[in-house]
Design a protein around this motif. Structure first.
Motif, PDB file in Angstrom:
ATOM      1  N   LYS A  43     -17.945  97.118  52.075  1.00 33.51           N
ATOM      2  CA  LYS A  43     -19.099  96.933  51.188  1.00 33.51           C
ATOM      3  C   LYS A  43     -18.883  97.498  49.781  1.00 33.51           C
ATOM      4  CE  LYS A  43     -22.715  96.730  54.744  1.00 33.51           C
ATOM      5  NZ  LYS A  43     -21.817  96.602  55.907  1.00 33.51           N
ATOM      6  N   ILE A  44     -18.027  98.522  49.650  1.00 32.78           N
ATOM      7  CA  ILE A  44     -17.815  99.142  48.335  1.00 32.78           C
ATOM      8  C   ILE A  44     -16.393  98.942  47.847  1.00 32.78           C
ATOM      9  CG2 ILE A  44     -17.771 101.312  47.050  1.00 32.78           C
ATOM     10  CD1 ILE A  44     -20.085 102.308  48.690  1.00 32.78           C
ATOM     11  N   ILE A  45     -15.421  99.448  48.595  1.00 27.17           N
ATOM     12  CA  ILE A  45     -14.033  99.421  48.112  1.00 27.17           C
ATOM     13  C   ILE A  45     -13.529  97.998  47.935  1.00 27.17           C
ATOM     14  CG2 ILE A  45     -11.651 100.054  48.684  1.00 27.17           C
ATOM     15  CD1 ILE A  45     -12.757 102.617  49.928  1.00 27.17           C
ATOM     16  N   ASP A  46     -13.918  97.090  48.814  1.00 27.39           N
ATOM     17  CA  ASP A  46     -13.476  95.690  48.707  1.00 27.39           C
ATOM     18  C   ASP A  46     -14.306  94.881  47.708  1.00 27.39           C
ATOM     19  OD1 ASP A  46     -11.548  96.214  50.547  1.00 27.39           O
ATOM     20  OD2 ASP A  46     -12.553  95.232  52.231  1.00 27.39           O
ATOM     21  N   SER A  47     -15.354  95.463  47.138  1.00 30.03           N
ATOM     22  CA  SER A  47     -16.197  94.743  46.184  1.00 30.03           C
ATOM     23  C   SER A  47     -15.442  94.522  44.873  1.00 30.03           C
ATOM     24  CB  SER A  47     -17.495  95.518  45.913  1.00 30.03           C
ATOM     25  OG  SER A  47     -17.220  96.691  45.171  1.00 30.03           O
ATOM     26  N   LYS A  48     -15.833  93.499  44.140  1.00 30.26           N
ATOM     27  CA  LYS A  48     -15.100  93.122  42.923  1.00 30.26           C
ATOM     28  C   LYS A  48     -15.153  94.210  41.854  1.00 30.26           C
ATOM     29  CE  LYS A  48     -19.102  90.385  41.380  1.00 30.26           C
ATOM     30  NZ  LYS A  48     -19.557  89.008  41.039  1.00 30.26           N
ATOM     31  N   TYR A  49     -16.256  94.976  41.803  1.00 35.23           N
ATOM     32  CA  TYR A  49     -16.359  96.021  40.774  1.00 35.23           C
ATOM     33  C   TYR A  49     -15.407  97.175  41.063  1.00 35.23           C
ATOM     34  CZ  TYR A  49     -20.603  93.331  40.070  1.00 35.23           C
ATOM     35  OH  TYR A  49     -21.489  92.303  39.873  1.00 35.23           O
ATOM     36  N   PHE A  50     -15.282  97.533  42.336  1.00 35.53           N
ATOM     37  CA  PHE A  50     -14.375  98.623  42.692  1.00 35.53           C
ATOM     38  C   PHE A  50     -12.923  98.157  42.594  1.00 35.53           C
ATOM     39  CE2 PHE A  50     -12.350 101.974  45.069  1.00 35.53           C
ATOM     40  CZ  PHE A  50     -13.155 103.084  44.840  1.00 35.53           C
ATOM     41  N   GLN A  51     -12.655  96.924  42.995  1.00 33.70           N
ATOM     42  CA  GLN A  51     -11.299  96.391  42.892  1.00 33.70           C
ATOM     43  C   GLN A  51     -10.840  96.287  41.434  1.00 33.70           C
ATOM     44  OE1 GLN A  51      -8.949  95.441  45.367  1.00 33.70           O
ATOM     45  NE2 GLN A  51     -10.345  96.645  46.653  1.00 33.70           N
ATOM     46  N   ARG A  52     -11.785  96.141  40.522  1.00 30.44           N
ATOM     47  CA  ARG A  52     -11.460  96.123  39.083  1.00 30.44           C
ATOM     48  C   ARG A  52     -10.708  97.384  38.673  1.00 30.44           C
ATOM     49  NH1 ARG A  52     -13.680  97.864  33.962  1.00 30.44           N
ATOM     50  NH2 ARG A  52     -14.826  99.429  35.148  1.00 30.44           N
ATOM     51  N   LEU A  53     -10.973  98.495  39.374  1.00 31.79           N
ATOM     52  CA  LEU A  53     -10.351  99.764  39.017  1.00 31.79           C
ATOM     53  C   LEU A  53      -8.834  99.750  39.241  1.00 31.79           C
ATOM     54  CD1 LEU A  53     -12.983 102.310  40.396  1.00 31.79           C
ATOM     55  CD2 LEU A  53     -12.752 101.391  38.078  1.00 31.79           C
ATOM     56  N   ARG A  54      -8.339  98.793  40.012  1.00 31.94           N
ATOM     57  CA  ARG A  54      -6.887  98.631  40.153  1.00 31.94           C
ATOM     58  C   ARG A  54      -6.258  98.244  38.813  1.00 31.94           C
ATOM     59  NH1 ARG A  54      -4.867  98.070  45.419  1.00 31.94           N
ATOM     60  NH2 ARG A  54      -6.412  97.714  47.072  1.00 31.94           N
ATOM     61  N   ARG A  55      -7.065  97.706  37.915  1.00 21.31           N
ATOM     62  CA  ARG A  55      -6.561  97.230  36.620  1.00 21.31           C
ATOM     63  C   ARG A  55      -7.072  98.084  35.464  1.00 21.31           C
ATOM     64  NH1 ARG A  55      -8.540  93.111  39.361  1.00 21.31           N
ATOM     65  NH2 ARG A  55     -10.191  92.641  37.857  1.00 21.31           N
ATOM     66  N   ILE A  56      -7.469  99.327  35.796  1.00 18.54           N
ATOM     67  CA  ILE A  56      -7.819 100.312  34.768  1.00 18.54           C
ATOM     68  C   ILE A  56      -6.838 101.467  34.918  1.00 18.54           C
ATOM     69  CG2 ILE A  56      -9.572 101.869  33.849  1.00 18.54           C
ATOM     70  CD1 ILE A  56     -10.413  99.009  33.553  1.00 18.54           C
ATOM     71  N   GLU A  57      -5.925 101.595  33.983  1.00 23.84           N
ATOM     72  CA  GLU A  57      -4.909 102.639  34.078  1.00 23.84           C
ATOM     73  C   GLU A  57      -5.559 104.014  33.992  1.00 23.84           C
ATOM     74  OE1 GLU A  57      -0.893 103.479  31.569  1.00 23.84           O
ATOM     75  OE2 GLU A  57      -1.163 101.460  32.382  1.00 23.84           O
ATOM     76  N   GLN A  58      -5.080 104.936  34.809  1.00 23.59           N
ATOM     77  CA  GLN A  58      -5.693 106.262  34.898  1.00 23.59           C
ATOM     78  C   GLN A  58      -5.583 107.044  33.594  1.00 23.59           C
ATOM     79  OE1 GLN A  58      -7.504 107.737  37.058  1.00 23.59           O
ATOM     80  NE2 GLN A  58      -7.347 109.925  36.637  1.00 23.59           N
ATOM     81  N   THR A  59      -4.427 107.002  32.959  1.00 23.38           N
ATOM     82  CA  THR A  59      -4.231 107.786  31.732  1.00 23.38           C
ATOM     83  C   THR A  59      -3.495 106.942  30.700  1.00 23.38           C
ATOM     84  OG1 THR A  59      -2.036 108.644  32.299  1.00 23.38           O
ATOM     85  CG2 THR A  59      -3.931 109.847  33.174  1.00 23.38           C
ATOM     86  N   SER A  60      -3.307 107.528  29.518  1.00 27.11           N
ATOM     87  CA  SER A  60      -2.527 106.874  28.460  1.00 27.11           C
ATOM     88  C   SER A  60      -1.154 107.522  28.335  1.00 27.11           C
ATOM     89  CB  SER A  60      -3.274 106.974  27.128  1.00 27.11           C
ATOM     90  OG  SER A  60      -3.541 108.332  26.816  1.00 27.11           O
ATOM     91  N   MET A  61      -0.694 108.171  29.408  1.00 24.56           N
ATOM     92  CA  MET A  61       0.537 108.954  29.343  1.00 24.56           C
ATOM     93  C   MET A  61       1.785 108.166  29.722  1.00 24.56           C
ATOM     94  SD  MET A  61      -0.381 111.301  32.686  1.00 24.56           S
ATOM     95  CE  MET A  61       1.171 112.109  33.003  1.00 24.56           C
ATOM     96  N   ARG A  62       1.633 106.869  30.047  1.00 23.66           N
ATOM     97  CA  ARG A  62       2.802 106.104  30.477  1.00 23.66           C
ATOM     98  C   ARG A  62       3.769 105.856  29.332  1.00 23.66           C
ATOM     99  NH1 ARG A  62       3.579 100.652  32.401  1.00 23.66           N
ATOM    100  NH2 ARG A  62       1.398 100.158  32.041  1.00 23.66           N
ATOM    101  N   CYS A  63       3.286 105.962  28.090  1.00 24.76           N
ATOM    102  CA  CYS A  63       4.200 105.850  26.949  1.00 24.76           C
ATOM    103  C   CYS A  63       5.182 107.023  26.935  1.00 24.76           C
ATOM    104  CB  CYS A  63       3.414 105.817  25.643  1.00 24.76           C
ATOM    105  SG  CYS A  63       2.430 107.301  25.312  1.00 24.76           S
TER     106      CYS A  63
END
Length: 550
Positions: A29-49
């Motif tokens: 109901k939550i983790i599989d929802s489209k809004y929560f799955q969107r978080l897979r495409r939000i990078e945690q930090t800007s430190m990958r540079c």
């Protein structure tokens, strides 16, 4: 007759906590929802540079925070309540514990807050979340106006409150205003109220069924309390139940909370940064509720750590400060954020559309953009690809066009711009004046003037430089007095008091990085840093950096 549980567990393999078990209905109901799955495409930090391996996202961070929240609650259930001995306890007003059903309701709402605390995060996380603060709107006459995100939040929260009659709404608003919550935290609450209200109620109902209870004697969702957990909005109304709730709010929003514990350990692990180890299991496993006698002769309640966790607390402080000092405030990370924000601004200003730049920004950075379009990092990168002709965007895409930092750390900056202000004559450079200038909030115009001043630097008219400026305000862990309590031999001690030799109020004053082209940096280094020394002296002459009479 043996009752068989209806709710099963699903398992996530995590490099930090091994296997994380989550109820299957929460997953569906939550983790599989489209809004929560969107978080897979939000990078945690800007430190990958800086650390290419740091490819983690808000999705796994949210699951990690939920896991730590469960660890904390299970520890509190196991360790229970301790009453601090006091000779005058019989003469005091006793603390009344909430009923078992109330406690379970609070725990459930807190767990859901931990899971969903970042569901409204903006693309590129903290780099661009400032755009959430104000939303461009048009009234019925087509006139453009700005709306603060808090106004939207109170409108949505007011509807929730009126339907469930949860608490005094004016007190709720005052407490939220005082919390100073970040835009992404407010956006997350709005999205939860809009998209997850009925889902949370259903999950609570199913948990009641699984434990053989009903909605009358079981748990429910406390929506405004859930929002308070995310915003850090402590109850100012000092009642027994509110004191208990404040303890739980602090588990998600305080000097040491489950959110910070996850990102400290996760950011360190995935980057490979050799940081101080934080034993989250030992730390959270030591949590207890302590009932103590306050100076007003009333019994109150607070969270406390047992003495076995003292060393871990110190490690948390050291580890978080190391990340903020050497990673999040690194000159490359700071410049990456500056370039991305500048690129978005230029795209908005040059977009060939009928809308204003503010309206263009709102299309990508608002709760509506998340709810209707699931805006993520991908959308902003696509925006960059479509606007490669803009020079500022090209710099984001192509690393060989980026400028170089003239100094690379606060330590180096301080070596150039330190002064003993207690003997500084009027009219001379003052670090105190410089820091006061850099501390100002919303000083874009002042910074533009400062940038213009620096870019007028042309020593002896021989050479024209071009500089970019990025102000850095490093966030170090400052443990407020009495905010972290240690339970030792049936007494409570403040961490910052009993470890005064170890604990120091760590502060890094605001400073700025200066960036220039590779050619300019070589020029500054010529003739034994002739121009660089002149540049530093030129900066010190900036009027707002010089000491003036009050």
């Amino acid at each position: 007759m043996i009752r068989v549980a209806k709710i099963f567990k699903k398992v996530f393999k995590d490099p930090l906590y091994d296997y994380i078990k989550i109820d299957n209905n929460i997953c569906e109901k939550i983790i599989d929802s489209k809004y929560f799955q969107r978080l897979r495409r939000i990078e945690q930090t800007s430190m990958r540079c800086l650390y290419p391996s740091a490819r983690h996202d808000r999705f796994i961070h949210s699951i990690g925070v939920y896991h730590l929240a469960r660890v904390a609650i299970n520890a509190l259930k196991k360790n229970g309540f301790v009453t601090i001995s006091d000779n005058n306890v019989d003469n005091e007003e006793k603390y009344n514990l909430p009923e078992a059903r109330e406690i379970e309701t609070i725990y459930f709402s807190f767990e859901m807050a931990a899971l969903l605390h970042d569901v409204g995060h903006s693309p590129f996380s903290h780099t661009l979340e400032g755009y959430f603060k104000e939303i461009a709107k048009r009234d019925e006459n087509g006139k453009l106006y700005s709306r603060d995100i808090l106004e939207e939040f109170y409108e949505v929260a007011g509807k929730i409150n009126s339907s469930v009659e949860e608490e005094n709404f004016e007190e709720f608003k005052a407490d939220c205003n005082a919390s100073g919550a970040a835009p992404h935290e407010i956006a997350s609450c709005i999205l939860i109220f809009k998209c997850y209200k009925d889902i949370l109620a259903k999950i609570a109902e199913e948990r009641n069924e699984d434990t053989g209870k009903t909605s009358e004697n079981g748990i429910k969702t406390l929506y405004l309390f859930l929002a308070r957990c995310i915003l850090g909005a402590l109850y100012s109304n000092d009642t027994d139940i509110n004191r208990f709730k404040n303890c739980i709010i602090k588990l998600l929003n305080s000097s040491i909370d489950v959110d910070k514990l996850d990102y400290i350990t996760r950011d360190s692990a995935v980057s490979g940064f050799a940081n101080t180890m934080v034993d989250t299991k030992r730390l959270l496993g030591s949590l207890v509720f302590a009932i103590y006698s306050d100076t007003d002769k009333r019994q109150k309640i607070c969270l406390a750590f047992q003495k076995t966790a003292v060393g871990v607390i110190q490690n948390v402080v050291n580890s978080r400060n190391a990340l903020h000092t050497w990673i999040y405030a690194h000159h490359k990370v700071a410049y990456e954020g500056y370039l991305i924000e500048t690129a978005v601004k230029m795209i908005a200003e040059k977009a060939e559309k009928k809308e204003t730049p503010q309206e263009f920004i709102t299309k990508y950075f608002s709760t509506d953009s998340i709810e209707k379009c699931l805006i993520s990092d991908d959308a902003i990168w696509n925006l960059f690809m479509d606007n490669r002709n803009i020079p500022e965007v090209e710099v984001v895409i192509s690393r060989n066009k980026r400028k170089k930092a003239i100094w690379k750390s606060f330590a180096e900056f301080q070596a150039y711009f330190s002064a003993s202000d207690n003997i500084t004559p009027i009219g001379s450079f003052s670090t105190e004046q410089m820091e006061a200038f850099l501390k100002r909030d919303g000083n874009d115009n002042d910074l533009d003037d400062f940038k213009k001043y620096i870019n007028d630097f042309s020593p002896e008219g021989e050479y024209k430089f071009n500089f970019d400026i990025v102000v850095n305000k490093t966030k170090l862990t400052h443990i407020e007095h009495n905010s972290i309590m240690i339970y030792i031999n049936n007494k409570l001690y403040s961490f910052d008091t009993i470890f005064s030799d170890l604990y120091k109020k760590a502060e890094v004053p605001p400073f700025f990085y200066l960036y220039c082209s590779k050619e300019d940096k070589i020029k500054l280094s010529e003739n034994n840093y002739k121009y660089k020394n002149k540049l530093i002296e030129y900066i010190k002459q900036y009027p707002q950096f010089r000491l003036t009479p009050c």
